[in-house]
Design a protein around this motif. Sequence first.
Motif, short mmCIF file in Angstrom:
data_model
loop_
_atom_site.label_atom_id
_atom_site.label_comp_id
_atom_site.label_asym_id
_atom_site.label_seq_id
_atom_site.Cartn_x
_atom_site.Cartn_y
_atom_site.Cartn_z
N ALA A 1 52.78 -54.45 -36.43
CA ALA A 1 51.87 -54.44 -37.57
C ALA A 1 51.06 -53.13 -37.53
O ALA A 1 50.86 -52.56 -36.46
N PRO A 2 50.60 -52.62 -38.68
CA PRO A 2 50.70 -53.23 -40.01
C PRO A 2 51.98 -52.90 -40.76
O PRO A 2 52.20 -53.39 -41.87
N GLU A 3 52.85 -52.03 -40.17
CA GLU A 3 54.07 -51.64 -40.87
C GLU A 3 54.93 -52.84 -41.26
O GLU A 3 55.57 -52.86 -42.31
N ALA A 4 54.92 -53.87 -40.39
CA ALA A 4 55.76 -55.05 -40.64
C ALA A 4 55.44 -55.70 -41.97
O ALA A 4 56.33 -56.21 -42.67
N SER B 1 42.32 -65.94 -31.74
CA SER B 1 42.33 -64.76 -30.88
C SER B 1 43.63 -64.02 -31.13
O SER B 1 44.72 -64.50 -30.76
N GLY B 2 43.51 -62.85 -31.77
CA GLY B 2 44.70 -62.09 -32.15
C GLY B 2 44.66 -61.82 -33.64
O GLY B 2 44.24 -62.68 -34.43
N ALA B 3 45.06 -60.61 -34.02
CA ALA B 3 45.06 -60.25 -35.44
C ALA B 3 46.30 -59.47 -35.80
O ALA B 3 46.30 -58.66 -36.72
N GLY B 4 47.39 -59.72 -35.05
CA GLY B 4 48.66 -59.09 -35.35
C GLY B 4 49.40 -59.84 -36.44
O GLY B 4 48.85 -60.74 -37.10
N SER C 1 47.34 -63.63 -28.42
CA SER C 1 46.77 -62.37 -27.94
C SER C 1 47.22 -62.07 -26.52
O SER C 1 48.38 -61.70 -26.32
N VAL C 2 46.34 -62.28 -25.54
CA VAL C 2 46.67 -61.97 -24.14
C VAL C 2 46.26 -63.13 -23.26
O VAL C 2 45.45 -63.99 -23.66
N GLY C 3 46.78 -63.15 -22.05
CA GLY C 3 46.56 -64.27 -21.15
C GLY C 3 45.19 -64.28 -20.49
O GLY C 3 44.53 -63.25 -20.34
N ASN C 4 44.77 -65.51 -20.13
CA ASN C 4 43.60 -65.73 -19.27
C ASN C 4 42.30 -65.15 -19.83
O ASN C 4 41.52 -64.51 -19.13
#
Length: 539
Positions: free
Chosen positions: A141-144, A194-197, A263-266
């Motif tokens: 993202a954001p190309e996708a 959590s995450g904005a992809g 997003s990411v772990g832990n």
Amino acid sequence: MSEKSKRREALVYHAKPTPGKIKIVPTKKYSSQRDLALAYSPGVAEPCIEIAKDKSNVYKYTTKGNLVAVISNGTAVLGLGDIGPEASKPVMEGKGLLFKIFADLDCFDIEVDTKDVDEFIKTVKNIAPTFGGINLEDIKAPEAFEIERRLKEELDIPVMHDDQHGTAIISSAALLNALELAEKKIEDVKIVISGAGSAAISCTSLYVKLGARKENIMMFDIDGLITKDRTNLGPEQMQFARDLDKVDLREALKNADVFLGLSVGNIVDGEMLRSMNDSPIVFAMANPTPEIDYDTAMASREDIIMATGRSDHPNQVNNVLGFPFIFRGAMDVRATKINEEMKMAATKAIAQLAKEPVPEQVNIAYGELKLSFGRDYIIPKPFDPRLISTIPPAVAKAAMESGVAQEPILDWERYEEQLLSRMGSDNKLVRLLLNRARINPKRIVFAEADNIDVLKAAQIVLEDGIGTPILLGRKDIIEELMEELGFDQPCMIIDPKSDEEKARKDRYAHEFWKLRQRKGVTEFDAGKSLRQRNYFAAM
């Protein structure tokens, strides 16, 4: 299994005995000169002429209607990031394998060496006549967003970026069922993301279409809460921006009802979950390490409803529940696109299937006594044989009702029979048995392990995790064959005729005699029998 062993196993799997995971197999006879004359010149001219007269005949005379392209530029591969088109190929081949085994769709994987949006789109458009559908994969993202939007507008075949919509569809089905169990309404719940992809944006968009309110959603990226004063975000993220003061994830989770992690772990702990409302819904889907460890989350409170992206925990949000069957339904009615109505139909079909009584073969495959709709079962299992006859018809009906189907289905009973016949019962049975065996692997003695075919079978048993091989035969020959096969995982090797095994052989012979002495076997006979590998193996 150690990380080193897992790595070696994965590399051997992809390299041996033939590199890669997919190949082309002829569907017509080719044994005679007559067959070849029909397959190519001069016979092939006839379908070419018919297609030139009417382009739609391409579906009648070629594989187009059953052929999907999995296309990537390798800019967002799994959790590996931008590793390039060549390094993305194993993933794309794997996607092709899943299309085939779950929905009987053939697949070509195509890796495009460009990061330029216009050039990528032009490449895909130029090759699109080959395919009945296009699955975009692992594009950052954001190309996708732009790539998918433009291709959907400019092509007349189904196009879907599975990283976005596959995760959205499966997690939405899980959310609908989790909310039902928690006795909450989607329009009332507070959702923290959590995450904005691309996957997070698509999930959130579908939640909104299901009834979630934007004013109840807080989305975080690596820089924190997405707010209206941010200047480093695209329009996709900004549609979920809030006019709020800065808060961190810990504070946002207080009195929240739903947490979605992509997003990411832990980054979440038990205290944060305890601050959420009653019956919190936690989808921690970062892979391979979730935002919060499953055991930690479950220990934090008893009323949690949790899903992850991992297969070793209940409620796996697995895209394979969606994309093979969505494309199957879309392509079976020659849909010109995969629209919101079709995605919503897939979501509701998956959610409903989890509420239906579970076939015993699924219970057996997953080592369960009785799977039933509840906190540990809010979405179906990937090997549920009903998926193929449930999701494609729902998608196909939605395509017809929304006006994008070019070849409507008239006989639904016949269509469902065709779907079931695509997934031969032998293949399904084998997969279910393998899955069952992995739950409780047994020791298996291969009495003729110095035969390359037998040794290869032992290698497959070990690599598939369905058993622990014990290899009988001449050690030097077995080790030589193992090297040839790339079979480098440690295995017990026993040569029954070697001096080192005399004590074992004598002990086995004595036990065999004790078992069979009342059946006419003397101790001498027992010793003689134990010189044969099959007797030795059985003991």
